[in-house]
Enzyme design. Structure first.
Site, short mmCIF file in Angstrom:
data_model
loop_
_atom_site.label_atom_id
_atom_site.label_comp_id
_atom_site.label_asym_id
_atom_site.label_seq_id
_atom_site.Cartn_x
_atom_site.Cartn_y
_atom_site.Cartn_z
N ALA A 28 1.12 -1.43 0.08
CA ALA A 28 0.44 0.57 0.20
C ALA A 28 0.81 1.34 0.27
O ALA A 28 0.78 2.36 -0.43
CB ALA A 28 -1.03 0.10 1.29
N CYS B 205 3.53 -1.19 -12.36
CA CYS B 205 4.40 -0.29 -13.12
C CYS B 205 5.43 -0.70 -13.94
O CYS B 205 6.30 0.14 -13.94
CB CYS B 205 4.71 0.89 -12.48
SG CYS B 205 5.98 1.11 -11.25
#
Ligand code: SAM
Length: 450
Positions: A110, A229
Site C-alpha cells: 500500500a 508499473c
C-alpha cells in the site's frame, strides 16, 4: 535518456508498444502532473484552476504545470493526493465490479497510499485495510492516511504470507506489486540504471509468490486486482497466466474501455487473461499494467469475530463534552490514547488483531491528562468530526509558518486549544496562552527545506 536496450528488445511485438514513439516520449521534456481531489475536503473550493479532467477517474485532474506541493497548505491538509494518472484507472475498474459500498478491501502493497486513498474514497461505508511490509514506507502510509482523515482505514505491517491467515475476510484484494519500475522511468531517472533482466525475473517470481500467499484472504465471489508499473511481459501477462494456471478458482474479468483513452487491452499468451496496458506515448500518464480476476463462489458473507474494548463512560462523557462524536463511532482505548474507528472497521480490526500486526486504526482523537483532552494532530485532519474546538483561519504565510512548526501570533485567537485552518481546512492544533502560542504540529511532518 538511455533506455536499456534489453528492455526495448523484449518489448518488440508487445501490444501497443511502438519503439520510436516510446523512445521519443522518454527523451522529451514532457511532464504530466495529476492530482486526485479528496471530495470530502474540497466541497467549498477547488484547490486548482486550469485543470483537465482525467477521463477514467471522476476526482482526477491533470494540472497544466507542477507546483511546489510542499508549499501548498491544502496538500498538507489532505485536500488532494498527487497521483500518477494511469494509477487512477483503478476508479474506473471499481465502477465495473459488482462490489457493495460496504466491501472489505485489502490493499496488500500500500505505501505510500495512492491506491489506498482512492479505495477509501470509493468504499466510504466499507473498510480499507492498507498493508505495507517495509517499516519506513509504512510510516509514510500512516502519515498520508492521517491527512486523508477517514475513520474506516486500518494500517497493518505484515509479510503477505501472514495476511493469508485472514481467511476469506476480504471482498477485494488489491496487489499493486513491487516491480522493476520501467513504467516510471520518466519520473525516476535513477530507476533506468537499476533496471536489469535479472531483476525483472526476480520481480516476476516475487509477484507470483505474493498473489499465492495472500489469496486465502479473498472471499468466495470476491475480486483480485493485480497491477504493476512495469512494461515487461514477465511481470504482467506472464503473471496473469501463472495466476490463472495456479489458481483455477480465479477467472479473468474484462473491463470496458473507451478507444480514445489510448489504453491497450491485451490477452495473456497461454490463458487469454485480460490485461490493460498504459504507455506514455499513447496517453497522458506513465507506464502501468492492470488485470482483474474474480474468485468463483457465491460470496459467502464474512462473519466478524473477536471483540474490541470500548472507552469507559467517564471518558465518553468527557469526549462528548468536547464535541467529539461518541455515538456513531467505536471509541477505542489504545494505551493512553483514544481512537475514533468506524463501527464496520471495528469488527474487522478485532479479527485482524488476533492474526496480524496492526499499526494504526481510524483516527487518533487524543489522550486525557487530568480530565483534559489533549487533542492529537489527526483530529484536526479528520473528515468526520474534529470536536468543538475554535477554528482560527490563517493566510498562506501564517499557514506555512505553522507547518514549519514556528510560533504564530494570530489576532483575536481565543485562549486554549484551537484548530489552525487554511481556506477552511484543518491543518493541526495550537494552544493559545496569555503571552504566546504553542505550535503542536508534529515535528516529523513539519516543512524543513523551505
Ligand atoms: N500501492 C502503492 C500506491 O499506489 O501508492 C504503491 C505500491 S509500490 C508499487 C509496491 C510496494 O510493495 C512498495 O511500497 C514496497 O515497499 C512493497 N513491497 C516490497 N516488497 C514486498 C513484498 N515482498 N511483499 C509485499 N510488498 C512488498
Amino acid at each position: 535518456m538511455q533506455l536499456p536496450q534489453a528492455l526495448l528488445d523484449s518489448l518488440k511485438g508487445v501490444p501497443g508498444f511502438d519503439a520510436e514513439a516510446f523512445v521519443a516520449v522518454h527523451n522529451s521534456d514532457t511532464q504530466v502532473t495529476s492530482v486526485r481531489l479528496h471530495a470530502g475536503k474540497c466541497q467549498l473550493e477547488q484547490p486548482f484552476t486550469h485543470v483537465q479532467p482525467i477521463p477514467w477517474c471522476s476526482d482526477g485532474y491533470y494540472l497544466s504545470s507542477r507546483p511546489a506541493f510542499i508549499l501548498d497548505p491544502w496538500w498538507h491538509a489532505g485536500a488532494y493526493y498527487v497521483q500518477e494518472a494511469s494509477s487512477m484507472f483503478l476508479w474506473h475498474i471499481l465502477q465495473q465490479l459488482t462490489l457493495q459500498n460496504t466491501a472489505h478491501v485489502l490493499d496488500v502493497c500500500a505505501a505510500p497510499g495512492g491506491k489506498t486513498t482512492l479505495l477509501q474514497s470509493y468504499f466510504q461505508e466499507g473498510v480499507v485495510v492498507a498493508n505495507e511490509v517495509i517499516k519506513q514506507r509504512n510510516a509514510i502510509l500512516v502519515e498520508n492516511l492521517a491527512r486523508w482523515g477517514s475513520n474506516n482505514t486500518i494500517v497493518t505491517q505484515n509479510d503477505p504470507q501472514q495476511l493469508g491467515a485472514l481467511r476469506q475476510m476480504f471482498d477485494l484484494l488489491v496487489i499493486d506489486a513491487p516491480c522493476s519500475g520501467s513504467g516510471l522511468f520518466r519520473k525516476d531517472k535513477a530507476a533506468v540504471a537499476e533496471w536489469s533482466e535479472a531483476n525483472v525475473a526476480l520481480c516476476s517470481a516475487r509477484q507470483q509468490r505474493i498473489v499465492a500467499d495472500v489469496l486465502p484472504a479473498l472471499a468466495d465471489g470476491g475480486y483480485l486486482i493485480y497491477s504493476t508499473c512495469s512494461y515487461s511481459e514477465a511481470e504482467n501477462e506472464q503473471v496473469v497466466d501463472a495466476i490463472l494456471s495456479q489458481h483455477p478458482m480465479l477467472k479473468s474479468v474484462p473491463i470496458t474501455i473507451q478507444p480514445e483513452w489510448g489504453v491497450i487491452a491485451t490477452a495473456s499468451p497461454q490463458k487469454g487473461g485480460w490485461g490493460y496496458r498504459f504507455y506514455p506515448h499513447r496517453l497522458q500518464g506513465e507506464g502501468f499494467f492492470v488485470s482483474i480476476f474474480q474468485k468463483e463462489g457465491g460470496g459467502g458473507a464474512y462473519v466478524p469475530y473477536g471483540k474490541l474494548p470500548a472507552a469507559s463512560k467517564t471518558v465518553t462523557q468527557l469526549l462528548a463534552a468536547q464535541g467529539i462524536d461518541t455515538e456513531s463511532v467505536h471509541l477505542l482505548p489504545q494505551g493512553d490514547y483514544f481512537l475514533n474507528v468506524a463501527p464496520q472497521a471495528a469488527h474487522v480490526l478485532a479479527a485482524l488483531q488476533q492474526q496480524v500486526y496492526v499499526r494504526k486504526a481510524g483516527i487518533t482523537i487524543g489522550n486525557i491528562v487530568r480530565n483534559e483532552l489533549i487533542p492529537h494532530p489527526e483530529l484536526a485532519l479528520s473528515v468526520s468530526n474534529s470536536g468543538n474546538y475554535p477554528r482560527v483561519e490563517v493566510g498562506l504565510e501564517d499557514a506555512l509558518q505553522y507547518l514549519r512548526k514556528h510560533p504564530l501570533s494570530p489576532n483575536n485567537a481565543p485562549r486554549g486549544w484551537v484548530i489552525v485552518t487554511y481556506k477552511g481546512l484543518g491543518l493541526g492544533f495550537m494552544k493559545v496562552l496569555p503571552n504566546r502560542t504553542n505550535n503542536y504540529y508534529p515535528t516529523e511532518w513539519r516543512i524543513l527545506k523551505y
